[in-house]
Scaffold this motif. Sequence first.
Motif, PDB file in Angstrom:
ATOM      1  N   LEU A   1     -40.566  -2.411  -3.410  1.00  0.00           N
ATOM      2  CA  LEU A   1     -39.109  -2.453  -3.572  1.00  0.00           C
ATOM      3  C   LEU A   1     -38.399  -2.317  -2.236  1.00  0.00           C
ATOM      4  N   MET A   2     -38.894  -1.429  -1.388  1.00  0.00           N
ATOM      5  CA  MET A   2     -38.306  -1.307  -0.060  1.00  0.00           C
ATOM      6  C   MET A   2     -38.488  -2.596   0.741  1.00  0.00           C
ATOM      7  N   TYR A   3     -39.635  -3.231   0.568  1.00  0.00           N
ATOM      8  CA  TYR A   3     -39.880  -4.488   1.272  1.00  0.00           C
ATOM      9  C   TYR A   3     -38.877  -5.558   0.860  1.00  0.00           C
ATOM     10  N   TRP A   4     -38.610  -5.656  -0.458  1.00  0.00           N
ATOM     11  CA  TRP A   4     -37.662  -6.672  -0.927  1.00  0.00           C
ATOM     12  C   TRP A   4     -36.232  -6.343  -0.505  1.00  0.00           C
ATOM     13  N   GLU A   5     -35.913  -5.060  -0.385  1.00  0.00           N
ATOM     14  CA  GLU A   5     -34.581  -4.712   0.122  1.00  0.00           C
ATOM     15  C   GLU A   5     -34.438  -5.124   1.584  1.00  0.00           C
ATOM     16  N   VAL A   6     -35.510  -4.974   2.348  1.00  0.00           N
ATOM     17  CA  VAL A   6     -35.479  -5.422   3.736  1.00  0.00           C
ATOM     18  C   VAL A   6     -35.326  -6.935   3.797  1.00  0.00           C
ATOM     19  N   MET A   7     -36.026  -7.664   2.916  1.00  0.00           N
ATOM     20  CA  MET A   7     -35.889  -9.117   2.898  1.00  0.00           C
ATOM     21  C   MET A   7     -34.469  -9.536   2.522  1.00  0.00           C
ATOM     22  N   ARG A   8     -33.843  -8.805   1.601  1.00  0.00           N
ATOM     23  CA  ARG A   8     -32.459  -9.120   1.234  1.00  0.00           C
ATOM     24  C   ARG A   8     -31.520  -8.940   2.418  1.00  0.00           C
ATOM     25  N   LEU A   9     -31.739  -7.854   3.186  1.00  0.00           N
ATOM     26  CA  LEU A   9     -30.904  -7.623   4.363  1.00  0.00           C
ATOM     27  C   LEU A   9     -31.152  -8.697   5.427  1.00  0.00           C
ATOM     28  N   ARG A  10     -32.381  -9.170   5.514  1.00  0.00           N
ATOM     29  CA  ARG A  10     -32.659 -10.269   6.441  1.00  0.00           C
ATOM     30  C   ARG A  10     -31.960 -11.548   5.999  1.00  0.00           C
ATOM     31  N   ARG A  11     -31.896 -11.768   4.699  1.00  0.00           N
ATOM     32  CA  ARG A  11     -31.190 -12.942   4.197  1.00  0.00           C
ATOM     33  C   ARG A  11     -29.701 -12.852   4.511  1.00  0.00           C
ATOM     34  N   GLU A  12     -29.139 -11.641   4.424  1.00  0.00           N
ATOM     35  CA  GLU A  12     -27.731 -11.475   4.767  1.00  0.00           C
ATOM     36  C   GLU A  12     -27.485 -11.831   6.235  1.00  0.00           C
ATOM     37  N   MET A  13     -28.382 -11.421   7.113  1.00  0.00           N
ATOM     38  CA  MET A  13     -28.224 -11.758   8.520  1.00  0.00           C
ATOM     39  C   MET A  13     -28.330 -13.258   8.749  1.00  0.00           C
ATOM     40  N   SER A  14     -29.247 -13.912   8.028  1.00  0.00           N
ATOM     41  CA  SER A  14     -29.396 -15.352   8.187  1.00  0.00           C
ATOM     42  C   SER A  14     -28.154 -16.090   7.704  1.00  0.00           C
ATOM     43  N   LEU A  15     -27.611 -15.686   6.558  1.00  0.00           N
ATOM     44  CA  LEU A  15     -26.405 -16.331   6.032  1.00  0.00           C
ATOM     45  C   LEU A  15     -25.216 -16.099   6.951  1.00  0.00           C
ATOM     46  N   ALA A  16     -25.088 -14.863   7.486  1.00  0.00           N
ATOM     47  CA  ALA A  16     -23.971 -14.580   8.393  1.00  0.00           C
ATOM     48  C   ALA A  16     -24.093 -15.404   9.669  1.00  0.00           C
ATOM     49  N   LYS A  17     -25.322 -15.594  10.155  1.00  0.00           N
ATOM     50  CA  LYS A  17     -25.519 -16.408  11.339  1.00  0.00           C
ATOM     51  C   LYS A  17     -25.097 -17.855  11.076  1.00  0.00           C
ATOM     52  N   LEU A  18     -25.332 -18.349   9.843  1.00  0.00           N
ATOM     53  CA  LEU A  18     -24.970 -19.719   9.488  1.00  0.00           C
ATOM     54  C   LEU A  18     -23.481 -19.878   9.190  1.00  0.00           C
ATOM     55  N   GLY A  19     -22.733 -18.763   9.144  1.00  0.00           N
ATOM     56  CA  GLY A  19     -21.291 -18.844   8.957  1.00  0.00           C
ATOM     57  C   GLY A  19     -20.796 -18.488   7.563  1.00  0.00           C
ATOM     58  N   PHE A  20     -21.683 -18.010   6.669  1.00  0.00           N
ATOM     59  CA  PHE A  20     -21.269 -17.614   5.324  1.00  0.00           C
ATOM     60  C   PHE A  20     -20.863 -16.147   5.352  1.00  0.00           C
ATOM     61  N   TYR A  21     -19.680 -15.844   4.826  1.00  0.00           N
ATOM     62  CA  TYR A  21     -19.221 -14.457   4.758  1.00  0.00           C
ATOM     63  C   TYR A  21     -18.195 -14.357   3.635  1.00  0.00           C
ATOM     64  N   PRO A  22     -18.024 -13.172   3.050  1.00  0.00           N
ATOM     65  CA  PRO A  22     -17.066 -12.993   1.953  1.00  0.00           C
ATOM     66  C   PRO A  22     -15.644 -13.232   2.416  1.00  0.00           C
ATOM     67  N   SER A  23     -14.821 -13.660   1.507  1.00  0.00           N
ATOM     68  CA  SER A  23     -13.434 -13.950   1.846  1.00  0.00           C
ATOM     69  C   SER A  23     -12.649 -12.670   2.148  1.00  0.00           C
ATOM     70  N   GLU A  24     -13.133 -11.505   1.663  1.00  0.00           N
ATOM     71  CA  GLU A  24     -12.427 -10.249   1.934  1.00  0.00           C
ATOM     72  C   GLU A  24     -12.388  -9.932   3.431  1.00  0.00           C
ATOM     73  N   MET A  25     -13.285 -10.523   4.193  1.00  0.00           N
ATOM     74  CA  MET A  25     -13.320 -10.225   5.623  1.00  0.00           C
ATOM     75  C   MET A  25     -12.211 -10.945   6.355  1.00  0.00           C
TER      76      MET A  25
END
Length: 372
Positions: free
Chosen positions: A348-372
């Motif tokens: 479970l900790m491993y998959w949480e780390v993978m989720r956080l890595r996915r967030e970094m990849s999406l942010a690098k590609l320019g995807f971010y919530p509209s609240e920002m």
Amino acid sequence: SQANFEEDSQKQPAVGHWKPLMPSKGSKEEPETGCQDAGGVDETQSTEQLNVSRLRSSSVEIREKGSEFLKEELHKAQKELKLKDKECERLSKVREQLEQELEELKFSLVQEAHKMVREANTKQAASEKQLREARGKIDMLQAEVTALKTLVITSTPSSPNRELHPQLQSPSKAVFRKGHGRNKSTSSAMVSAACQNVTPEPVSHECKEVDSILFAEFQAWKESPTVDKSCSFLDRIYREDVGPCLDFTKQELSELVRVAVEQNTLTIEPVASQTLPVIKVSAEECGGPKKCALSGLPRTCKHRIMLGDSGNYYYISPSCRARITAVCNFFTYIRYIQQGLVRQDVELMYWEVMRLRREMSLAKLGFYPSEM
């Protein structure tokens, strides 16, 4: 005839007449005795004079030899005295030089002592200030740890805590979690979702497959968790996610941001929350409400960052904020594991780390919530 008889009697003594042994006074034999005495006295006087002359000659020789010896001794003494004078003069110069060096040494020691006292006072004041700041941070961290322990302990795979897992919340109710910020009322450093337009599927419905290499690296890191990027697990994430995510146009400022994120000294706050402080660096470096300091592009900047306690604020666009907060989320979760605050299964900790890595990849590609 009487007269002749008397003369004969004087010339030829009569038989039986006693001749006196000692001449009487006025006798005719006195002159002979006086002559004999005078001759003996002359011989004695000559002998004495000879002895005296010999004594005088020997005393003259002794005086001459003694005079020569004394002159030699005097000459030696004068030479020794000159050598002693030179030695005394040399020792006097040495003493003066030593006294001068001693005075200089005393002066330098006094100056050094004053300098050390000033430095000690300065360091003491700085240490006291750091101690007060550290105590304040400790109090704040203790409160955070207590709250996090409550959230972590109450979260299980069957009934996860929605505050601990924001991906389970709806986009309208997503909130930012506290990360690297220092201002209790305005700080924010973690993003709730990767992008509002791309709604993630529930975790239970996703098709997932554990990568054996990544999972082995995570397990090896989990045995002795650390934030040092020399291990293979963090080295890969630095190369593939953290480095690209924090690679902005302004390279120098990007490096400062990366160091601040690693040291947990980055502060993010909304621009409208406080009055703008006096900018200590040029406006081109700090950007502005209409220009991003990291990308250098004209963007509407709703947030600004401060690196450590420098007091300099840099305005950032929503896209840059999403990239920074994604990296902050990853480091925050890694620190929680290191401190033993996450009580979950390794997978479970491993998959949480993978989720956080996915967030970094999406942010690098320019995807971010509209609240920002």
